[in-house]
Write a protein that holds these residues in place. Sequence first.
Motif, PDB file in Angstrom:
ATOM      1  N   ILE A 191     117.492 -40.349  82.969  1.00 18.64           N
ATOM      2  CA  ILE A 191     119.132 -40.036  82.745  1.00 18.64           C
ATOM      3  C   ILE A 191     119.382 -38.526  82.571  1.00 18.64           C
ATOM      4  CG2 ILE A 191     119.222 -42.490  81.846  1.00 18.64           C
ATOM      5  CD1 ILE A 191     119.346 -41.223  79.048  1.00 18.64           C
ATOM      6  N   ASN A 192     120.469 -38.235  82.740  1.00 15.34           N
ATOM      7  CA  ASN A 192     121.206 -36.760  82.263  1.00 15.34           C
ATOM      8  C   ASN A 192     122.351 -37.148  81.537  1.00 15.34           C
ATOM      9  OD1 ASN A 192     123.098 -36.846  84.489  1.00 15.34           O
ATOM     10  ND2 ASN A 192     121.581 -36.646  85.841  1.00 15.34           N
ATOM     11  N   GLU A 193     123.212 -36.138  81.397  1.00 15.85           N
ATOM     12  CA  GLU A 193     124.478 -36.048  80.638  1.00 15.85           C
ATOM     13  C   GLU A 193     125.597 -36.943  81.428  1.00 15.85           C
ATOM     14  OE1 GLU A 193     125.449 -32.363  77.711  1.00 15.85           O
ATOM     15  OE2 GLU A 193     124.623 -31.666  79.800  1.00 15.85           O
ATOM     16  N   ASN A 194     125.160 -37.101  82.578  1.00 18.58           N
ATOM     17  CA  ASN A 194     126.482 -37.803  83.581  1.00 18.58           C
ATOM     18  C   ASN A 194     125.969 -39.363  83.718  1.00 18.58           C
ATOM     19  OD1 ASN A 194     128.148 -35.628  83.792  1.00 18.58           O
ATOM     20  ND2 ASN A 194     126.521 -34.653  85.215  1.00 18.58           N
ATOM     21  N   THR A 195     125.040 -39.649  83.202  1.00 21.79           N
ATOM     22  CA  THR A 195     124.633 -40.932  83.684  1.00 21.79           C
ATOM     23  C   THR A 195     125.196 -41.920  82.749  1.00 21.79           C
ATOM     24  OG1 THR A 195     122.151 -40.248  83.819  1.00 21.79           O
ATOM     25  CG2 THR A 195     122.474 -42.555  83.535  1.00 21.79           C
ATOM     26  N   THR A 196     125.904 -43.070  83.232  1.00 22.91           N
ATOM     27  CA  THR A 196     126.739 -43.797  82.583  1.00 22.91           C
ATOM     28  C   THR A 196     125.849 -45.175  82.258  1.00 22.91           C
ATOM     29  OG1 THR A 196     127.269 -45.471  84.528  1.00 22.91           O
ATOM     30  CG2 THR A 196     128.639 -43.578  83.946  1.00 22.91           C
ATOM     31  N   PHE A 197     126.254 -45.886  81.382  1.00 25.58           N
ATOM     32  CA  PHE A 197     125.477 -47.256  80.882  1.00 25.58           C
ATOM     33  C   PHE A 197     125.204 -47.908  82.061  1.00 25.58           C
ATOM     34  CE2 PHE A 197     126.998 -45.760  76.676  1.00 25.58           C
ATOM     35  CZ  PHE A 197     126.082 -46.303  75.756  1.00 25.58           C
ATOM     36  N   GLU A 198     126.315 -48.277  82.821  1.00 27.48           N
ATOM     37  CA  GLU A 198     126.318 -49.059  84.147  1.00 27.48           C
ATOM     38  C   GLU A 198     125.147 -48.390  85.011  1.00 27.48           C
ATOM     39  OE1 GLU A 198     129.285 -51.335  86.726  1.00 27.48           O
ATOM     40  OE2 GLU A 198     129.238 -49.117  87.071  1.00 27.48           O
ATOM     41  N   ASP A 199     125.052 -47.122  85.278  1.00 25.56           N
ATOM     42  CA  ASP A 199     124.082 -46.610  86.074  1.00 25.56           C
ATOM     43  C   ASP A 199     122.588 -46.831  85.524  1.00 25.56           C
ATOM     44  OD1 ASP A 199     125.979 -45.264  87.593  1.00 25.56           O
ATOM     45  OD2 ASP A 199     126.034 -43.346  86.440  1.00 25.56           O
ATOM     46  N   LEU A 200     122.501 -46.648  84.402  1.00 28.10           N
ATOM     47  CA  LEU A 200     121.064 -46.971  83.738  1.00 28.10           C
ATOM     48  C   LEU A 200     121.040 -48.483  83.788  1.00 28.10           C
ATOM     49  CD1 LEU A 200     118.796 -45.974  82.279  1.00 28.10           C
ATOM     50  CD2 LEU A 200     119.935 -46.336  80.030  1.00 28.10           C
ATOM     51  N   PHE A 201     121.848 -49.382  83.742  1.00 29.14           N
ATOM     52  CA  PHE A 201     121.590 -50.937  83.641  1.00 29.14           C
ATOM     53  C   PHE A 201     121.022 -51.266  85.320  1.00 29.14           C
ATOM     54  CE2 PHE A 201     123.496 -54.745  85.680  1.00 29.14           C
ATOM     55  CZ  PHE A 201     123.085 -55.627  84.691  1.00 29.14           C
ATOM     56  N   TYR A 202     121.623 -50.673  86.306  1.00 31.85           N
ATOM     57  CA  TYR A 202     121.267 -50.905  87.594  1.00 31.85           C
ATOM     58  C   TYR A 202     120.019 -50.226  88.003  1.00 31.85           C
ATOM     59  CZ  TYR A 202     125.672 -53.210  89.070  1.00 31.85           C
ATOM     60  OH  TYR A 202     126.816 -54.053  89.059  1.00 31.85           O
ATOM     61  N   HIS A 203     119.714 -49.083  87.323  1.00 25.88           N
ATOM     62  CA  HIS A 203     118.488 -48.281  87.955  1.00 25.88           C
ATOM     63  C   HIS A 203     117.329 -49.122  87.222  1.00 25.88           C
ATOM     64  CE1 HIS A 203     115.700 -45.186  88.877  1.00 25.88           C
ATOM     65  NE2 HIS A 203     115.474 -45.041  87.637  1.00 25.88           N
ATOM     66  N   MET A 204     117.384 -49.418  85.871  1.00 28.73           N
ATOM     67  CA  MET A 204     116.285 -50.054  85.158  1.00 28.73           C
ATOM     68  C   MET A 204     116.140 -51.672  85.670  1.00 28.73           C
ATOM     69  SD  MET A 204     114.838 -47.905  83.612  1.00 28.73           S
ATOM     70  CE  MET A 204     114.780 -46.421  82.580  1.00 28.73           C
ATOM     71  N   ASN A 205     117.090 -52.433  85.783  1.00 23.04           N
ATOM     72  CA  ASN A 205     116.823 -53.789  86.278  1.00 23.04           C
ATOM     73  C   ASN A 205     116.228 -53.692  87.620  1.00 23.04           C
ATOM     74  OD1 ASN A 205     117.741 -55.756  84.356  1.00 23.04           O
ATOM     75  ND2 ASN A 205     119.577 -54.546  84.109  1.00 23.04           N
ATOM     76  N   ALA A 206     116.533 -52.746  88.566  1.00 26.73           N
ATOM     77  CA  ALA A 206     115.983 -52.746  89.843  1.00 26.73           C
ATOM     78  C   ALA A 206     114.269 -52.397  89.680  1.00 26.73           C
ATOM     79  CB  ALA A 206     116.560 -51.479  90.730  1.00 26.73           C
ATOM     80  N   MET A 207     114.036 -51.474  88.690  1.00 22.69           N
ATOM     81  CA  MET A 207     112.811 -50.955  88.463  1.00 22.69           C
ATOM     82  C   MET A 207     111.871 -52.183  87.903  1.00 22.69           C
ATOM     83  SD  MET A 207     111.282 -47.941  86.180  1.00 22.69           S
ATOM     84  CE  MET A 207     109.496 -47.648  85.945  1.00 22.69           C
ATOM     85  N   ILE A 208     112.583 -52.962  87.196  1.00 29.31           N
ATOM     86  CA  ILE A 208     111.909 -54.083  86.397  1.00 29.31           C
ATOM     87  C   ILE A 208     111.494 -54.945  87.566  1.00 29.31           C
ATOM     88  CG2 ILE A 208     112.224 -56.302  84.888  1.00 29.31           C
ATOM     89  CD1 ILE A 208     113.934 -54.482  83.080  1.00 29.31           C
ATOM     90  N   ILE A 209     112.553 -55.500  88.318  1.00 27.64           N
ATOM     91  CA  ILE A 209     111.934 -56.443  89.513  1.00 27.64           C
ATOM     92  C   ILE A 209     111.154 -55.870  90.425  1.00 27.64           C
ATOM     93  CG2 ILE A 209     113.322 -57.349  91.739  1.00 27.64           C
ATOM     94  CD1 ILE A 209     115.880 -57.552  89.792  1.00 27.64           C
TER      95      ILE A 209
END
Length: 229
Positions: A139-157
């Motif tokens: 994440i950086n200053e431009n990362t949204t809550f939704e961005d993080l949601f998709y990125h982390m859930n993809a990594m979890i899977i």
Amino acid sequence: MNYKEVQLIGKQTIEFIKGAIRPGMKLEEVRRQCEEKMLELGADSFWYWDIGAFIFSGDKTAISISGKIYKTADKLIQKNDIVTIDLSPQWKNIWGDYARTIIIEDGKVVNEIDSIRNKEWQEGLLMEQKLHRELSDYINENTTFEDLFYHMNAMIISEGFINLDFLGNLGHSIEKKSDDRIYIEKGNKNKLSDIAYFTFEPHISKPGSVYGYKMENIYYFENGLLKML
């Protein structure tokens, strides 16, 4: 007292209970000791449905429910056990929010992940660490809550795990009222850097397993850099 100090109450309480927890102890007693310790350390209340310590053990650690309906299970700590404790200390509407999964083997808390003999439990805690490292890298200053949601859930899977959260989110903003929280979820276009503080608390498991894992910290941005409270 500031946010760092209230969060420290949670951290110190987890360290305290690691030294106090033992086989044969009821979960209700673990909760009582955690809540009493937080009050002793300076908390004046608990912000999450007035539950100071949200606790699950053994084959119940994969359960994800709202605090609105939570009841501490009538269970005993086992000689070999897994216990997840989620703490919500508060002082004058300043929140702490801190969770850890504790492993007990041969009646003692195992503090080093590399020393855990149960490989499934070890892998779960190592994955939690990996997710928090990825948070810092991604994440950086431009990362949204939704961005993080998709990125982390993809990594979890991709790592062979599932997200257990009953709402599917991975954390929330720190507020003064519970109803004001916004979540790391689909559709939340707010930037993480626009929020004073937010939690990251993936609750994960292996598909088909009865064991769940949680590691929760509070994060914030300072001068463009992500920091942990």
